[in-house]
Scaffold this active site. Structure first.
Site, PDB file in Angstrom:
ATOM      1  N   GLU A 108     -59.451 -39.953 -22.348  1.00 25.71           N
ATOM      2  CA  GLU A 108     -59.505 -39.174 -23.286  1.00 25.71           C
ATOM      3  C   GLU A 108     -60.662 -39.741 -24.116  1.00 25.71           C
ATOM      4  O   GLU A 108     -60.451 -40.849 -24.556  1.00 25.71           O
ATOM      5  CB  GLU A 108     -58.455 -38.879 -24.160  1.00 25.71           C
ATOM      6  CG  GLU A 108     -57.333 -38.061 -23.530  1.00 25.71           C
ATOM      7  CD  GLU A 108     -56.025 -37.786 -24.575  1.00 25.71           C
ATOM      8  OE1 GLU A 108     -56.333 -37.722 -25.655  1.00 25.71           O
ATOM      9  OE2 GLU A 108     -55.085 -37.729 -24.021  1.00 25.71           O
ATOM     10  N   GLU A 149     -50.289 -41.826 -23.754  1.00 28.39           N
ATOM     11  CA  GLU A 149     -50.047 -42.632 -24.797  1.00 28.39           C
ATOM     12  C   GLU A 149     -48.806 -42.726 -25.195  1.00 28.39           C
ATOM     13  O   GLU A 149     -47.940 -42.636 -26.287  1.00 28.39           O
ATOM     14  CB  GLU A 149     -50.556 -41.444 -26.176  1.00 28.39           C
ATOM     15  CG  GLU A 149     -52.163 -41.355 -25.803  1.00 28.39           C
ATOM     16  CD  GLU A 149     -52.806 -40.635 -27.037  1.00 28.39           C
ATOM     17  OE1 GLU A 149     -51.928 -39.870 -27.839  1.00 28.39           O
ATOM     18  OE2 GLU A 149     -53.961 -40.715 -27.315  1.00 28.39           O
TER      19      GLU A 149
END
Ligand code: BG6
Length: 481
Positions: A374, A181
């Site tokens: 995810e 991220e």
């Protein structure tokens, strides 16, 4: 017409070192930013870099110190992953196990050995390792002595780290992610990138210096990975989730476009190899300078990623109207509430169709294979009278997302390599530090205060996911308990 997921589709589960390993001071490991983030009301200000916190104190509880102690339980955990039929397992390397301070010349053999044993254990069961090189962590020593990622020297330390990893695990690990991220730099600079602001500095400027250095580091990692082994596949990783306009008012549409661009900025560089025009113009307007040095542009251009990986939990909503301010929670990304969606117990809005929309956007934009690394539901699990966790809510969430993911593949033609659910086993929440925000198919007996036996047990969703994998995503049915 070709139907379903590819035969070699990588069904799996994901974790991160700081949220599951524990053993923070074992095997010669050094201290990292992620270790000193406590649970409780100070967590928010610390994560977002508004409070300096570079050591432990007695006033706080630090959940990452022990987490679920995977450092000692990994064989037992991997045996359960194998029983579920996982084809891949995504985990991250704790930088401070390999280079405890970050700037050493030689790596710490005990740390390398730990990951070698873990990887060998996965390979024993034919589980493909998917390695995140950096999942939010940064050695404290590099923050204190060098100012962390704001210092270009840290790019060299990162290069040293990845060079060691690619060589040591050559032939064993093929799939690598450079930074988890990466767009988290803008939203949670301390947790996301170990960034601590100095008094009075231009924080936006610093964030983009850090971003530039991480983007260079990512390109270098991609270069070295391909040099060490041309079989290596390197991906970028973004916290994704499409921003929708709150209304058809063009001002809202424009706001959503800008919010999307702010996120895409990172992978635009990592995947297309250059700073996008909209970002250059905007940074210029804001007086933010990117510290380009000779050769940077070529480096970024020549070493773009092989695939795009992302997390998806929810879509987001943008409004240009300052009066519209009913915000909702979700990965630290502020969003206007979407009245068409339900939300989790933590206020994260649930949008399976948004998953398909997001996948289409990413695939259209980059035209490279995608990898969902995810997706999942954080929920409170309460054992029933027999001690079983009947987590139909989790199955519901995942089922709906697998369905729309399948539509993206079958009906929209998205090229998708795999899918790893977040928190294949219960672990510490990154956002809140809680254990009770559980994502796993495997329950871990540990609570927010650190009590519990750490015993592992299967939830109902364990068998469901096993069936999903066995049928390559064809059989998603289950009976509500
Ligand atoms: C992602 C992170 O943002 O979301 C994970 O990559 C994190 O580290 C996950 O755990 C879920 O967020 P949370 O706050 O519920 O743990």
């Amino acid at each position: 017409m070709e139907m379903g997921f590819r035969d070699d589709f990588l069904w799996g589960g994901a974790t991160a070192a700081n949220q599951c390993e524990g053993g923070y001071d074992e095997g010669g490991r050094g201290l990292a930013n992620v270790d000193v983030v406590p649970i409780g009301e100070d967590r928010g200000p610390i994560i977002t870099g508004q409070m300096k916190h570079l050591d432990f104190d007695d006033a706080h509880f630090y959940p990452a110190k022990k987490a679920i102690d995977m450092y000692h339980h990994f064989k037992e955990d991997i045996a359960l992953f194998a029983e579920m039929g996982l084809k891949t397992y995504r985990f991250s390397i704790a930088w401070t196990r390999i280079f405890p301070k970050g700037d050493e010349q030689e790596p710490n053999e005990a740390g390398l050995k730990f990951y070698e044993e873990l990887i060998d254990e996965l390979l024993k069961y034919d589980i493909e390792p998917l390695v995140t090189i950096t999942h939010f962590d940064m050695p404290i020593h590099l923050i204190q002595e060098y100012g962390g990622w704001r210092n270009r020297e840290v790019v060299d330390f990162y290069e040293r780290l990845v060079t060691v990893l690619f060589n040591r695990f050559k032939g064993k690990v093929k799939y690598w992610l450079t930074f988890n991220e990466i767009n988290m730099i803008l939203h949670a600079p301390f947790m996301g990138a170990g960034l601590v602001f100095e008094e009075g500095e231009n924080q936006e400027q610093v964030k983009y210096i850090v971003a530039h250095h991480e983007l260079l580091a990512s390109a270098i990692a991609t270069k070295v990975a391909h040099e060490v082994d041309p079989e290596n596949m390197v991906g970028c990783m973004i916290a994704a989730g499409q921003y929708y306009p709150n209304t058809p008012n063009p001002a809202d549409v424009r706001q959503a476009q800008m919010d999307n661009q702010e996120n895409y900025f990172f992978i635009d560089v990592q995947s297309r190899g250059e700073y996008p025009a909209y970002a250059l113009k905007q940074l210029e307007r804001e007086g933010i300078e990117i510290p380009f040095e000779e050769g940077d542009k070529e480096l970024l251009k020549e070493h773009t990623v092989d695939f795009i990986s992302f997390s998806y939990y929810s879509s987001r909503v943008s409004s240009a109207d300052p009066k519209v301010n009913e915000k909702t929670e979700g990965n630290i990304f502020a969003s206007v509430k979407n009245p068409y969606l339900e939300a989790s117990e933590w206020g994260w809005q649930i949008d399976p169709l948004g998953f398909r929309i997001t996948m289409n956007e990413l695939y259209d934009r980059y035209q490279k294979p995608l990898f969902v690394v995810e997706n999942g539901l954080g929920a409170i699990d309460t054992p029933d009278a027999d001690g079983n966790i009947v987590d139909d809510y989790r199955i519901d969430y995942l089922k709906q997302h697998v369905e729309t993911m399948k539509e993206a593949v079958e009906l929209d033609g998205v090229d998708l390599l795999g899918y790893t659910t977040w928190g294949v086993i219960d672990l510490v929440s990154a956002g809140t530090g809680e254990m009770k925000k559980r994502y796993g198919f495997i329950y871990v007996d540990r609570d927010n205060e650190g009590n519990g036996t750490l015993a592992r047990s299967k939830k109902k969703s364990f068998d469901w996911y096993k069936q999903v994998i066995e049928s390559n995503g064809e059989d998603l049915d289950y009976t509500k308990g």
